[in-house]
Design an enzyme around this catalytic site. Structure first.
Site, PDB file in Angstrom:
ATOM      1  N   HIS A  40      -4.428  -8.878   3.836  1.00 50.27           N
ATOM      2  CA  HIS A  40      -5.880  -8.826   3.953  1.00 50.27           C
ATOM      3  C   HIS A  40      -6.318  -9.601   5.190  1.00 50.27           C
ATOM      4  CE1 HIS A  40      -6.585  -8.088  -0.644  1.00 50.27           C
ATOM      5  NE2 HIS A  40      -6.355  -6.980   0.021  1.00 50.27           N
ATOM      6  N   ARG A  97       0.865  -1.179   0.000  1.00 49.03           N
ATOM      7  CA  ARG A  97       0.000   0.000   0.000  1.00 49.03           C
ATOM      8  C   ARG A  97       0.901   1.228   0.000  1.00 49.03           C
ATOM      9  NH1 ARG A  97      -2.194  -3.361   4.245  1.00 49.03           N
ATOM     10  NH2 ARG A  97      -4.288  -4.122   3.735  1.00 49.03           N
ATOM     11  N   TYR A 150      -9.762 -11.288  -6.781  1.00 49.08           N
ATOM     12  CA  TYR A 150      -8.785 -11.624  -7.818  1.00 49.08           C
ATOM     13  C   TYR A 150      -9.116 -12.932  -8.523  1.00 49.08           C
ATOM     14  CZ  TYR A 150      -6.313  -7.780  -5.752  1.00 49.08           C
ATOM     15  OH  TYR A 150      -6.005  -6.537  -5.294  1.00 49.08           O
TER      16      TYR A 150
END
Length: 300
Positions: free
Chosen positions: A270, A148, A279
């Site tokens: 996650h 991130r 995904y």
């Protein structure tokens, strides 16, 4: 009594769950929405008397205000967290949110860059400039490790274990995870640390931060966004690209290559596997396109 419980919930979010100030305030705002509803409909009740039906009627009310499904889902998330806290503290005996339905959301998936497009973006970086080596290291590590933007700007030298090809990242909720780093990213980060960073005078408090600006302090999220935006424009790529696109591309390329979803979840940090499962849908699209392109009987 609601005010007392809200204060306790706020402390719980900050101290027990290690949530950011923004996340904590959002949760408190969600509870205030509920208490506003109860007040407006003369349904002032103790927390322990709130029922599933009360919450369902509250959801109908906020839907009537024109709130989107995603906004409703976020408010439900805050209310669930509040009642989970109330159960933990023995404020309520049963959780009225257990059977509370969340509006179904259509997940808008961001654009994915191909490996060739990422290479094209990297090729736009002018390595004759000191910030060129830094910028390439930033993009390489974001794509190689799926970071991130907040994780890359806060990355510390003490979290790099390049001798064993791993980095340690502090993600959401101060949770740490170990991520393997690819050879290309490792080489570029090493080059930046050895040849460029020592010549950047760092200000007190930034000694351990990997990526520094010219003033010797850490980069901002906006700065990383602007670096990527400029390079994408130079590369002539028309897709909507942000720092998150590199993370999204990292995960997509792994799943398309057959990576285990649990491993991808671990590397992305996650909390829930359901977040990573988006995904698999991308992967199905990829498989369909592959069939359309290469199978002689497909679509006939």
């Amino acid at each position: 009594m609601w005010e007392v419980y809200k204060k306790g919930f706020k402390s719980y979010c900050q101290l027990e769950k290690s949530l950011s100030d923004n996340s904590t305030e959002a949760y408190i705002h969600d509870i205030e929405k509920l208490t506003d509803y109860l007040l407006a409909h003369q349904l002032q009740k103790p927390v322990a008397d709130i029922t599933l039906q009360d919450l369902q009627q509250f959801l109908q009310w906020i839907a009537g205000l024109g709130m989107t499904a995603s906004s409703q889902a976020r408010i439900i998330s805050g209310i669930r967290a509040f009642f989970k806290y109330c159960i933990t503290e023995d404020i309520v005996q049963t959780d009225p949110t257990v059977l509370l339905a969340t509006p179904k959301l259509k997940r808008a998936l961001p654009d994915v860059l191909s490996y060739e497009e990422i290479e094209k973006i990297l090729a736009q970086i002018d390595l004759s400039k000191p910030d060129g080596e830094r910028n390439k290291a930033i993009l390489e590590i974001m794509y190689s490790c799926g970071l991130r933007v907040s994780e890359v700007i806060n990355l510390k030298l003490s979290q790099l274990y390049l001798d064993v090809d791993f980095i340690r990242v502090t993600g959401k909720g101060n949770k740490e995870r170990l991520i393997p780093i690819g050879s290309s990213a490792k080489k570029q980060v090493s080059t930046y640390i050895k040849l460029v960073r020592p010549h950047t005078p760092n200000k007190p408090g930034y000694d351990d931060i990997v990526f520094l600006n010219k003033r010797g302090t850490g980069l901002s999220r906006v700065m990383v966004f602007m670096i990527i935006k400029q390079l994408v424009a130079m590369a002539g790529i028309k897709k909507k690209v942000s720092p998150h696109t590199l993370r999204h591309s990292f995960a997509t390329h792994l799943v398309e290559g057959g990576a285990n979803l649990r491993a991808v979840q671990e590397m992305l940090g996650h909390e829930s596997i359901t977040t990573t499962e988006i995904y698999t849908h991308l992967d199905r699209d990829f498989l369909k396109k592959t069939l359309e392109q290469f199978h002689p009987a497909f679509g006939k």
